[in-house]
Design an enzyme around this catalytic site. Sequence first.
Site, mmCIF file in Angstrom:
data_model
loop_
_atom_site.group_PDB
_atom_site.id
_atom_site.type_symbol
_atom_site.label_atom_id
_atom_site.label_comp_id
_atom_site.label_asym_id
_atom_site.label_seq_id
_atom_site.Cartn_x
_atom_site.Cartn_y
_atom_site.Cartn_z
ATOM 1 N N LYS A 49 0.864 -1.178 0.000
ATOM 2 C CA LYS A 49 0.000 0.000 0.000
ATOM 3 C C LYS A 49 0.901 1.228 0.000
ATOM 4 O O LYS A 49 1.908 1.267 0.675
ATOM 5 C CB LYS A 49 -0.898 0.033 1.244
ATOM 6 C CG LYS A 49 -1.715 -1.236 1.487
ATOM 7 C CD LYS A 49 -2.681 -1.534 0.378
ATOM 8 C CE LYS A 49 -3.533 -2.739 0.655
ATOM 9 N NZ LYS A 49 -2.974 -3.976 0.172
ATOM 10 N N GLY A 76 -7.777 -5.933 1.089
ATOM 11 C CA GLY A 76 -8.672 -6.605 2.017
ATOM 12 C C GLY A 76 -10.118 -6.204 1.801
ATOM 13 O O GLY A 76 -10.507 -5.939 0.678
ATOM 14 N N ALA A 80 -5.354 -10.084 9.827
ATOM 15 C CA ALA A 80 -4.350 -11.134 9.633
ATOM 16 C C ALA A 80 -4.517 -12.302 10.597
ATOM 17 O O ALA A 80 -4.438 -13.472 10.190
ATOM 18 C CB ALA A 80 -2.952 -10.542 9.745
ATOM 19 N N LYS A 131 -7.552 3.585 3.544
ATOM 20 C CA LYS A 131 -8.141 2.883 4.692
ATOM 21 C C LYS A 131 -7.122 2.713 5.811
ATOM 22 O O LYS A 131 -7.484 2.725 6.982
ATOM 23 C CB LYS A 131 -8.730 1.546 4.290
ATOM 24 C CG LYS A 131 -7.733 0.439 4.091
ATOM 25 C CD LYS A 131 -8.409 -0.907 4.067
ATOM 26 C CE LYS A 131 -7.461 -2.003 3.700
ATOM 27 N NZ LYS A 131 -6.361 -2.217 4.604
#
Length: 195
Positions: A49, A76, A80, A131
């Site tokens: 990201k 996602g 995790a 996010k």
Amino acid sequence: DNIFATNDLNDLKDAEVIFLTIPSSKMREVTRSLKDIISPDCVLVNTAKGLEKQSQKRMSEVIKEEIGRPACVLSGPNIAAEMVERTFSSASIACEDEQYLDKVKKALSTPKFKVSASTDVIGVEYCGIIKNVIAISQGICEGMKINDNARFSVFTKTYNETKDIIENATSEPISGNNIFFILILSILIVLFYFL
């Protein structure tokens, strides 16, 4: 059995799909090194990201510049620890090339891991970046023990700013039919995870 980690790029010469789980700051260097090693049929899947610092380019843009073909991007929402326990999860992949999308979707999909495919690469990448910023802000709220009204105030402000950023980046208004809902779902997971 056919998934392994390596620090020798030459081990990847016969790979059909490679997940680039490296820092965004190293993406150009690594993909430049991969160009002459991987087969023309190999699909690269970016999980990093962020934007490249110097150029402000998305990771898929960097990969395409270095490799000469599109990359898939994976995002996602996922936690995790739950994925390790093999509980139900889902993810989104995006790519300009629909054949690459099909190949990666088939490689990842299981009865407990649902994969949605999209050609909205820009939306998936920006949502993945933004996010994380929102998740950090909510983590700060949690760490400061801020009350729920204040936390949702922060959420509302960041939601509106995020919507503006994505609309400006994609030149498309946010609607119910696009990848923006990945972002909202991710944010809601973060909010409820901390509450």
